[in-house]
Design an enzyme around this catalytic site. Structure first.
Site, mmCIF file in Angstrom:
data_model
loop_
_atom_site.group_PDB
_atom_site.id
_atom_site.type_symbol
_atom_site.label_atom_id
_atom_site.label_comp_id
_atom_site.label_asym_id
_atom_site.label_seq_id
_atom_site.Cartn_x
_atom_site.Cartn_y
_atom_site.Cartn_z
ATOM 1 N N THR A 1 0.852 -1.192 0.000
ATOM 2 C CA THR A 1 0.000 0.000 0.000
ATOM 3 C C THR A 1 0.885 1.238 0.000
ATOM 4 O O THR A 1 1.875 1.312 0.733
ATOM 5 C CB THR A 1 -0.949 0.016 1.210
ATOM 6 O OG1 THR A 1 -1.878 -1.061 1.089
ATOM 7 C CG2 THR A 1 -1.738 1.320 1.267
ATOM 8 N N PHE B 1 1.096 5.175 0.778
ATOM 9 C CA PHE B 1 0.497 6.234 1.570
ATOM 10 C C PHE B 1 1.160 7.566 1.200
ATOM 11 O O PHE B 1 2.335 7.592 0.810
ATOM 12 C CB PHE B 1 0.696 5.987 3.068
ATOM 13 C CG PHE B 1 0.084 4.708 3.569
ATOM 14 C CD1 PHE B 1 -1.188 4.686 4.116
ATOM 15 C CD2 PHE B 1 0.799 3.509 3.498
ATOM 16 C CE1 PHE B 1 -1.744 3.499 4.582
ATOM 17 C CE2 PHE B 1 0.252 2.324 3.966
ATOM 18 C CZ PHE B 1 -1.027 2.328 4.502
#
Length: 360
Positions: free
Chosen positions: A258, A260
């Site tokens: 992921t 960010f």
């Protein structure tokens, strides 16, 4: 190795530790001086480009046996402690506590930072907007599930800039108040986490009911004290909510990353390895997007990502989110963006920032 030699080695380690403590305190004093100078020049305490340069320098001079990844993790905490001596840093992130956004923020900024978990991505943007020096951490995309539209909306609607990016490998764990999987009836988690673990769940808990929640951390909160239920979440969530870790690494794909974003007011200075993010829209006519992208091709600027996003309230019209290699202070990039402005109806520079590297 006999006991005498072991004791001698421990004495040497103790002396080395004493030297390290003295050097860390000397570094802290220098860091406080840096903070005073920054305040006198009205500069932000958090400087992502400088922190990136420090970590890259350490990686370049490291000759082991300490692994470079471990060395960087150690110095993130040293930098965090030093930064706090200059001025406490407040970071807002998507919560509840022990969410993956919270975990990413803590690994990146270090544990000396003040973290405030918000109930929504919109809440992170709103709190970050309220004052200078505040920062936010929001998820922007997952390697398996794609982009987070609420974050894209926030970048369009606010004046916050991207100051850094965090890439974190997501490892899911099965958490429960129970001590075994035998009597579990329900599994709670964020729909994306459930999807990322569906193969494992089908093989190991085929009779359990799967229930979606707002976040993995919220799922962990819900199952605390319930021996018939489990949550999919992080090791941090297990510790925070006093749950047993029944299984680690239950994600179906180990390449689960992921990305960010660190958002705030201000710009990051150039390093040797930067990325720039922009939003633009083009006239609604044939060849308009080709002309826009030609500005990059003519200067051999590498496009890392391009994604369309619907314009709210304007049917079948789109914004284009683009990430590319380079910094806006680079001459070729500046020329490219100047030319791009001639072929677009809207152009917003979201920020230039150091390219992140995956943290486990």
């Amino acid at each position: 190795m006999n006991l005498c030699n072991l004791e001698e080695l421990r004495v040497l380690i103790r002396k080395t530790d004493e030297q390290l403590v003295a050097l860390l305190n000397e570094r802290a004093r220098l860091s406080k001086d840096v903070g005073l100078l920054k305040n006198s020049q009205r500069r932000q305490i958090y400087d992502p480009s400088q922190e990136a340069r420090v970590l890259e320098h350490l990686a370049a001079i490291n000759q082991g046996p300490v692994l470079t990844q471990s060395l960087k993790a150690i110095f993130r905490e040293i930098i965090s402690a030093s930064r706090t001596l200059q001025e406490p840093l407040q970071v807002f992130c998507l919560g509840p506590e022990a969410s993956f956004s919270h975990l990413a923020a803590e690994r990146y900024f270090g544990s000396s930072t003040i973290f405030s978990c918000q109930n929504s991505i919109r809440g992170v943007f709103q709190e970050t907007m309220k004052a200078e020096g505040r920062l936010g951490v929001v998820p922007i995309e997952n390697s398996l599930e794609g982009s987070v539209n609420l974050t894209l909306d926030g970048l369009v609607e606010t004046k916050l800039n991207i100051q850094a990016e965090i890439l974190m490998r997501i490892s899911h764990c099965l958490l429960s108040a129970a001590e075994s999987q035998a009597d579990l009836l329900k599994v709670y988690s964020h729909p994306q986490a459930l999807a990322q673990c569906q193969g494992w769940l089908k093989d190991h808990l085929p009779n359990c009911r799967l229930i979606g929640t707002e976040s993995t951390a919220a799922a962990a909160q819900m199952v605390a004290g319930d021996v018939k239920s489990a949550a999919i979440g992080s090791l941090m969530a297990a510790e925070r909510y006093a749950l047993n870790v029944l299984e680690e690494g239950i994600e179906d794909n180990e390449h689960n990353i992921t990305r960010f974003l660190v958002i705030g007011k201000g710009q990051s200075a150039a390093t040797d390895n930067d990325k720039t993010s922009i939003i633009f829209s083009t006239p609604h006519r044939p060849g308009a997007l080709h002309l826009a992208l030609k500005s990059f091709a003519d200067r051999q600027i590498n496009l890392i990502k391009i994604q369309s996003h619907p314009i709210k309230g304007r049917l079948w019209e789109y914004l284009f989110f683009v990430d590319f290699a380079g910094h806006i202070d680079n001459g070729a990039v500046g020329q490219c963006l100047a030319e791009l402005a001639n072929h677009t109806t809207l152009l917003k520079i979201l920020g230039s920032y150091p390219q992140g590297e995956a943290m486990s």
